[in-house]
Design a protein around this motif. Structure first.
Motif, mmCIF file in Angstrom:
data_model
loop_
_atom_site.group_PDB
_atom_site.id
_atom_site.type_symbol
_atom_site.label_atom_id
_atom_site.label_comp_id
_atom_site.label_asym_id
_atom_site.label_seq_id
_atom_site.Cartn_x
_atom_site.Cartn_y
_atom_site.Cartn_z
ATOM 1 N N UNK A 103 -10.550 15.102 20.852
ATOM 2 C CA UNK A 103 -10.126 14.008 19.963
ATOM 3 C C UNK A 103 -9.167 14.444 18.882
ATOM 4 N N UNK A 104 -8.593 15.654 19.013
ATOM 5 C CA UNK A 104 -7.666 16.113 17.961
ATOM 6 C C UNK A 104 -6.267 15.513 18.107
ATOM 7 N N UNK A 105 -6.045 14.768 19.197
ATOM 8 C CA UNK A 105 -4.770 14.072 19.356
ATOM 9 C C UNK A 105 -3.672 14.930 19.945
ATOM 10 N N UNK A 106 -3.997 16.183 20.310
ATOM 11 C CA UNK A 106 -2.958 17.072 20.826
ATOM 12 C C UNK A 106 -2.681 16.810 22.307
ATOM 13 N N UNK A 107 -1.511 17.283 22.758
ATOM 14 C CA UNK A 107 -1.188 17.236 24.189
ATOM 15 C C UNK A 107 -1.940 18.316 24.955
ATOM 16 N N UNK A 108 -2.491 19.298 24.242
ATOM 17 C CA UNK A 108 -3.157 20.450 24.873
ATOM 18 C C UNK A 108 -4.670 20.344 24.649
ATOM 19 N N UNK A 328 -14.229 9.735 17.290
ATOM 20 C CA UNK A 328 -12.925 9.080 17.151
ATOM 21 C C UNK A 328 -12.912 7.786 16.347
ATOM 22 N N UNK A 329 -14.057 7.372 15.821
ATOM 23 C CA UNK A 329 -14.103 6.086 15.105
ATOM 24 C C UNK A 329 -13.494 6.204 13.713
ATOM 25 N N UNK A 330 -13.735 7.337 13.059
ATOM 26 C CA UNK A 330 -13.217 7.541 11.695
ATOM 27 C C UNK A 330 -12.317 8.768 11.713
ATOM 28 N N UNK A 331 -11.002 8.533 11.840
ATOM 29 C CA UNK A 331 -10.043 9.649 11.831
ATOM 30 C C UNK A 331 -8.857 9.277 10.949
ATOM 31 N N UNK A 332 -8.187 10.299 10.433
ATOM 32 C CA UNK A 332 -7.054 10.053 9.535
ATOM 33 C C UNK A 332 -5.798 9.630 10.323
ATOM 34 N N UNK A 333 -4.783 9.205 9.572
ATOM 35 C CA UNK A 333 -3.608 8.567 10.175
ATOM 36 C C UNK A 333 -2.878 9.476 11.170
ATOM 37 N N UNK A 334 -2.799 10.784 10.852
ATOM 38 C CA UNK A 334 -2.078 11.688 11.759
ATOM 39 C C UNK A 334 -2.744 11.735 13.130
ATOM 40 N N UNK A 335 -4.063 11.772 13.125
ATOM 41 C CA UNK A 335 -4.801 11.848 14.399
ATOM 42 C C UNK A 335 -4.729 10.494 15.116
ATOM 43 N N UNK A 336 -4.920 9.429 14.348
ATOM 44 C CA UNK A 336 -4.853 8.083 14.969
ATOM 45 C C UNK A 336 -3.480 7.869 15.620
ATOM 46 N N UNK A 337 -2.423 8.281 14.922
ATOM 47 C CA UNK A 337 -1.063 8.107 15.461
ATOM 48 C C UNK A 337 -0.888 8.897 16.747
ATOM 49 N N UNK A 338 -1.404 10.124 16.744
ATOM 50 C CA UNK A 338 -1.265 10.970 17.939
ATOM 51 C C UNK A 338 -2.053 10.381 19.112
ATOM 52 N N UNK A 339 -3.168 9.744 18.814
ATOM 53 C CA UNK A 339 -4.015 9.226 19.897
ATOM 54 C C UNK A 339 -3.529 7.879 20.417
ATOM 55 N N UNK A 340 -3.040 7.010 19.503
ATOM 56 C CA UNK A 340 -2.758 5.619 19.909
ATOM 57 C C UNK A 340 -1.307 5.207 19.695
#
Ligand code: NAD
Length: 360
Positions: A103-108, A328-340
């Motif tokens: 859930x870190x939003x990375x491609x890796x 993944x319910x409570x994450x900051x904007x950088x992570x949310x942006x990377x995920x969605x």
């Protein structure tokens, strides 16, 4: 037992993320007396320096500090407070683990490497001369005497000292860590094909240290090829050992492999003192908005707790961060942006810290 820790909130997003970090650490139940000390542009008027003696005295007395980032003026103005602290306490090893989290939003998804960046030498030594300075003319004379190709008269000069002792210290830290933590390989990263004197000495010294640790595999890579390799297949890397400047650049690259700068913790370790801090800077573009990701600072605190002998609390924090991100319910904007692809529904810095605390 109560631990003493110097807390330097820093500037930019520093006060927000260190506040989040402090609340998470306190929620583990570990007892800490925080000695809060201010440094950076904000104290210039009061003390005439961005790094007051009282901060140095506090760190020297307590031996352990955790800090937020501190802004350094670009091109002109005062020298980096962060670099000055590393020099003042000979914090020769900058240790930066980069670990994929669900859930870190990375491609890796399979990154697990640790950077050992030499922290006191190289182009960070602060030996610099502006165009026209008498030292530049003197250096031109030396270059001439040595029969080397002359540089332009209007040049600025930065000097890159790399010593055998400094290279040995960081190499030993990397190999000892690899042995202690069951790692398989150390990769030395350099540009010894071009800088045969400085990077050549670094590489020769790391090679020597490698030969004293035969249970750990060793390889070396030229920094440009190492960057390509890291992006192509980070699982090919384990422990990396680098001179200061490449270590700085490759640290941010590796942060990008595990979800971004908001995720990458770090420690500056010396023989008598340690200062913990995230890899990232003061992020002035998002300061004061309660949107910064405090994960890197919180994970830096976990490294600090381990250093203080509080391994259980450190693991508790790491598990709570993992669980919060995985949910993944409570994450900051950088992570949310990377995920969605959007920041809609992102949590603020303090709300995210609350979620981590709820998972402790
Ligand atoms: P930066 O790391 O501050 O920011 C780079 C980008 O990453 C920005 O878009 C920023 O918003 C984002 N980012 C950084 N941390 C984040 C976080 N926790 N959550 C979400 N997004 C985050 O790099 P910069 O802009 O090049 O540097 C700003 C200042 O910080 C400069 O003055 C620099 O010298 C200083 N700096 C300080 C340290 C330190 O204190 N150790 C380290 C690096 C840079």
């Amino acid at each position: 037992m109560t631990h003493d820790v110097v807390l330097i909130p820093g500037d930019g997003i520093g006060p927000e993320i260190t506040e989040a970090m402090r609340r998470v650490v306190e929620a583990t139940g570990v007892s800490i007396t925080w000695h809060v000390e201010q440094a950076g542009a904000g104290v210039m008027d009061e003390y005439g320096t961005p790094l007051p003696q009282r901060v140095l005295d506090a760190v020297s007395k307590v031996g352990v500090a955790i800090k937020g980032p501190i802004t350094t003026p670009i091109g002109t103005g005062f020298r980096s407070v962060n670099v000055a602290l590393r020099h003042a306490f000979n914090l020769y090893a900058c240790v930066r683990p980069c670990l994929s989290l669900p859930g870190d939003g990375s491609r890796y998804h399979d990154v697990d490497l640790v950077i050992f960046r030499e922290n006191t030498e190289d182009l960070y030594a602060g030996i610099e001369f502006d165009p026209g300075a008498p030292e530049v003319a003197a250096l031109a004379g030396l270059v001439d005497q040595a029969g080397l190709r002359p540089f332009r008269a209007d040049s600025a000069i930065s000097i890159k000292p790399i010593s055998e002792a400094g290279s040995r210290a960081i190499a030993e830290a990397a190999f000892e860590y690899a042995e202690r933590c069951g790692r398989r390989k150390v990769t030395a990263v350099h540009k010894a094909n071009i800088m045969k004197a400085t990077d050549g000495l670094f590489l020769r010294t790391v090679r020597e240290v490698a030969s004293e640790h035969p249970s750990i595999a060793f390889e070396d890579k030229i920094v440009d090829a190492a960057c390509m390799g890291l992006v192509q297949d980070p699982s090919d890397f384990d422990v990396l050992v680098l001179p200061n400047l490449y270590g700085d650049i490759v640290s941010d690259l590796c942060a990008g492999l595990v979800g971004g700068l908001g995720m990458a913790p770090g420690a500056n370790i010396g023989t008598s003192c340690a200062i913990f801090e995230a890899t990232h800077g003061s992020a002035p573009d998002i300061a004061g908005q309660d949107i910064a990701n405090p994960t890197a600072e919180i994970l830096s605190a976990a490294m600090m707790l381990e250093h203080l002998g509080e391994a259980e609390a450190a693991e508790q924090i790491r598990a709570a961060v993992r669980a919060t991100l995985a949910e993944g319910a409570v994450v900051t904007a950088d992570v949310r942006r990377a995920l969605t692809g959007s920041t809609e529904g992102a949590a603020g810095t303090q709300a995210y810290a609350d979620a981590v605390i709820a998972h402790l």
